[in-house]
Scaffold this motif. Structure first.
Motif, PDB file in Angstrom:
ATOM      1  N   UNK A 144      25.731  39.934  48.421  1.00 43.24           N
ATOM      2  CA  UNK A 144      26.101  39.010  49.486  1.00 43.24           C
ATOM      3  C   UNK A 144      27.111  39.663  50.419  1.00 43.24           C
ATOM      4  N   UNK A 145      27.015  39.317  51.723  1.00 43.20           N
ATOM      5  CA  UNK A 145      27.954  39.853  52.705  1.00 43.20           C
ATOM      6  C   UNK A 145      29.355  39.279  52.468  1.00 43.20           C
ATOM      7  N   UNK A 146      29.383  37.980  52.138  1.00 42.34           N
ATOM      8  CA  UNK A 146      30.690  37.309  51.978  1.00 42.34           C
ATOM      9  C   UNK A 146      31.334  37.592  50.632  1.00 42.34           C
ATOM     10  N   UNK A 147      30.523  37.879  49.626  1.00 44.46           N
ATOM     11  CA  UNK A 147      31.052  38.174  48.301  1.00 44.46           C
ATOM     12  C   UNK A 147      30.676  39.593  47.906  1.00 44.46           C
ATOM     13  N   UNK A 148      31.444  40.565  48.355  1.00 45.59           N
ATOM     14  CA  UNK A 148      31.124  41.948  47.993  1.00 45.59           C
ATOM     15  C   UNK A 148      31.203  42.124  46.481  1.00 45.59           C
ATOM     16  N   UNK A 149      30.527  43.142  45.979  1.00 45.86           N
ATOM     17  CA  UNK A 149      30.550  43.409  44.535  1.00 45.86           C
ATOM     18  C   UNK A 149      31.989  43.623  44.073  1.00 45.86           C
ATOM     19  N   UNK A 150      32.320  43.059  42.894  1.00 49.20           N
ATOM     20  CA  UNK A 150      33.687  43.168  42.379  1.00 49.20           C
ATOM     21  C   UNK A 150      34.162  44.615  42.260  1.00 49.20           C
ATOM     22  N   UNK A 151      33.270  45.528  41.786  1.00 45.51           N
ATOM     23  CA  UNK A 151      33.723  46.933  41.732  1.00 45.51           C
ATOM     24  C   UNK A 151      34.132  47.452  43.112  1.00 45.51           C
ATOM     25  N   UNK A 152      33.419  47.015  44.144  1.00 46.18           N
ATOM     26  CA  UNK A 152      33.764  47.442  45.510  1.00 46.18           C
ATOM     27  C   UNK A 152      35.156  46.920  45.884  1.00 46.18           C
ATOM     28  N   UNK A 153      35.379  45.626  45.569  1.00 43.10           N
ATOM     29  CA  UNK A 153      36.688  45.028  45.882  1.00 43.10           C
ATOM     30  C   UNK A 153      37.795  45.798  45.160  1.00 43.10           C
ATOM     31  N   UNK A 154      37.556  46.108  43.873  1.00 39.79           N
ATOM     32  CA  UNK A 154      38.596  46.782  43.088  1.00 39.79           C
ATOM     33  C   UNK A 154      38.850  48.187  43.612  1.00 39.79           C
ATOM     34  N   UNK A 155      37.797  48.888  44.000  1.00 43.75           N
ATOM     35  CA  UNK A 155      37.970  50.223  44.571  1.00 43.75           C
ATOM     36  C   UNK A 155      38.767  50.124  45.872  1.00 43.75           C
ATOM     37  N   UNK A 156      38.377  49.139  46.702  1.00 41.17           N
ATOM     38  CA  UNK A 156      39.094  48.940  47.963  1.00 41.17           C
ATOM     39  C   UNK A 156      40.564  48.603  47.691  1.00 41.17           C
ATOM     40  N   UNK A 157      40.762  47.755  46.676  1.00 40.23           N
ATOM     41  CA  UNK A 157      42.121  47.369  46.297  1.00 40.23           C
ATOM     42  C   UNK A 157      42.945  48.614  45.978  1.00 40.23           C
TER      43      UNK A 157
END
Lengths: 261, 259
Positions: free
Chosen positions: A35-48
């Motif tokens: 989903x565009x609005x809910x990026x994959x959690x691993x992506x969020x964590x990497x970005x974090x």
């Protein structure tokens, strides 16, 4: 293993396990959802990790937390000072009553336009808004705490000639401290909210600003990483205050427990 | 030394006026142990609070060495009935006892000496760094007594101090008070509703009436010293005195219409 012990271990396992399970569920779902609005959690964590560890700490996290600390600190000092005066004097309470009731009834974000008008869009405005919102819970709880000091303790102070600042420091304030802490807990949550709102309305740095800017530039993973950071910070701040309270009010819990014995 | 002169205390106004104390007079001599006993609800606590300067009388006066008491005098120590609410739970035994000494102009060593002596005289030496909530009720009241003693009062006012401890502890505390009174050479006014306790402890017993309270009788107790929980209470004089006080209180109650 006795049943009570087994029950405790089970509860601890659940306490740690449920959040981990929710996290795992989110992980699996978000990776599959695409989903565009809910990026994959691993992506969020990497970005974090890329964003916050520790690139933007100096430019965004520190200014945010400094404003929060300043506003919260001013509110606690002013709240305890004014609350003590009102708690000790029925006349002052009567006179200030309507003002206090009005002041705490004003929704704090409504002060933002006024703050910007008078103090500009800098730190002073944000500290002011945070301090105003944090003032009321501390003030009202301090009034209650000071009014609630046991009359026998006050008689004890009078008989033994303990007066003035000594009476405040040794008897009134310690006795009111459990309530002051209750006010501080409420205030701390409000402080975090107003920190974010003030940065979204008028700022060029800070975590709230970062979250809004990321959303505006469709950097959804960055936006989420900011939200996660705010959650983690709120959790840690509350935990730190709870730890402080446990240490400072050890006597309070122990005295309550012994009274029930 | 202490003179209660025509003391009256009225609560409320107009229709709802309650006369708690009415024209009450008695004196306490230097070094004396005076017990004040009366039926429950007779204003014993009101009387003691007036004597301590915690409550202004409606008329009449309390004088300490010729000076009218207008606020708590420096020579007075007070032991409250509610020990758990008069000790500060955030302070250790040592700090609770030292608290009233902070504003007396004493050296640190002198202050420490007073605190430690008082703790020793009430038998709590091993508990000086404990907190009140770690102690039993009887021990907490010992701390309150030690706090009063360390303050070095000339007169000690005690408001039903042992009303909420068990019988054995009560007997121990009674003997403790008799002993420290000698050690510290302090004058004591001891309020109680317990007739046995009043006769056992006092050099004189002031018997109060029902409200509006006045002095019914002042009784000299000539029991041999030192008092002993078993031997003193075995004496025919003890039985005679307690019966006398009992009848005095009972008789007055019978004169009143039932309420």
């Amino acid at each position: 293993m006795n049943p009570a012990r087994r029950r405790r271990i089970l509860l601890i396992a659940l306490e740690a396990g449920v959040p981990l399970a929710v996290l795992a569920g989110w992980w699996v779902w978000s990776v599959g959802a695409d989903s565009f609005y809910f990026p994959a959690l691993p992506t969020i964590l990497t970005t974090f990790a890329d964003t916050w560890l520790f690139e933007r700490v100096g430019s965004d996290v520190v200014p945010s937390l400094a404003r929060l600390a300043a506003g919260f600190g001013i509110a606690v000092v002013a709240g305890v000072a004014i609350g003590t005066a009102l708690g000790l004097s029925p006349v002052a309470r009567r006179v200030a009553g309507p003002l206090v009731e009005f002041g705490r009834a004003v929704p704090p974000p409504a002060l933002l336009p006024f703050g910007m008008l008078v103090l500009g869009v800098g730190d002073a405005m944000k500290v002011f808004v945070i301090a105003v919102v944090c003032l009321w819970p501390v003030l009202l709880n301090t009034v209650d705490g000071v009014r609630g000091v046991d009359p026998t303790m006050l008689d004890t102070a009078r008989v033994y000639g303990i007066g003035g600042l000594e009476r405040l420091r040794r008897i009134v304030w310690p006795s009111a401290l459990p309530q002051v802490f209750a006010g501080m807990r409420t205030s701390l949550s409000l402080a975090l909210i107003l920190m974010v709102i003030s940065e979204m309305v008028a700022s060029t740095e800070g975590i709230g600003y970062f979250v809004l800017e990321s959303q505006r530039s469709f950097a959804i993973a960055e936006m989420w990483s900011g939200i996660v950071l705010l959650g983690v910070l709120g959790y840690l701040l509350n935990a730190a205050l709870a730890l402080l309270e446990r240490r400072v009010l050890r006597w309070h819990r122990a005295a309550l427990a012994s009274a029930l014995r | 030394m202490l003179e209660v002169n025509g003391l009256s205390k009225t609560y409320g106004e107009g229709e709802r006026t309650t006369r708690a104390l009415a024209e009450l007079s008695f004196t306490v001599a230097e070094g004396e142990f005076v017990c004040v006993v009366g039926p429950s609800g007779c204003g014993k606590t009101t009387l003691l609070r007036c004597m301590a300067g915690l409550l202004p009388p409606t008329s009449g006066s309390v004088s300490l060495r010729g000076h009218v008491v207008a606020g708590p005098p420096e020579q007075v120590g007070f032991v409250f009935q509610e020990y758990s609410r008069s000790l500060m739970p955030w302070l250790s035994v040592r700090d609770n006892i030292a608290l009233p000494l902070r504003h007396k102009r004493l050296g640190k060593a002198e202050r420490t000496r007073l605190v430690e002596e008082a703790v020793e005289s009430v038998g709590l030496t091993g508990f000086i760094d404990h907190f009140p909530w770690e102690l039993s009720g009887g021990m907490q009241q010992r701390v309150a007594i030690a706090r009063a003693l360390a303050y070095e009062p000339e007169i000690l006012l005690m408001d039903e101090p042992f009303a909420s401890v068990d019988a054995q502890t009560r007997a121990d505390l009674e003997d403790l008070v008799l002993r420290v009174r000698k050690d510290y050479g302090v004058t004591v006014v001891f309020v109680t509703h317990d007739i046995d306790e009043a006769v056992y402890l006092g050099d004189r017993v002031v018997v109060l009436t029902q409200p509006p309270t006045t002095v019914q009788e002042v009784l000299a107790v000539n029991l041999p010293e030192p008092r002993d929980q078993v031997e003193t209470k075995e004496l025919p004089e003890f039985a005679h005195l307690r019966a006398h006080v009992f009848r005095a209180i009972k008789r007055r109650q019978e004169l009143r219409p039932a309420t």
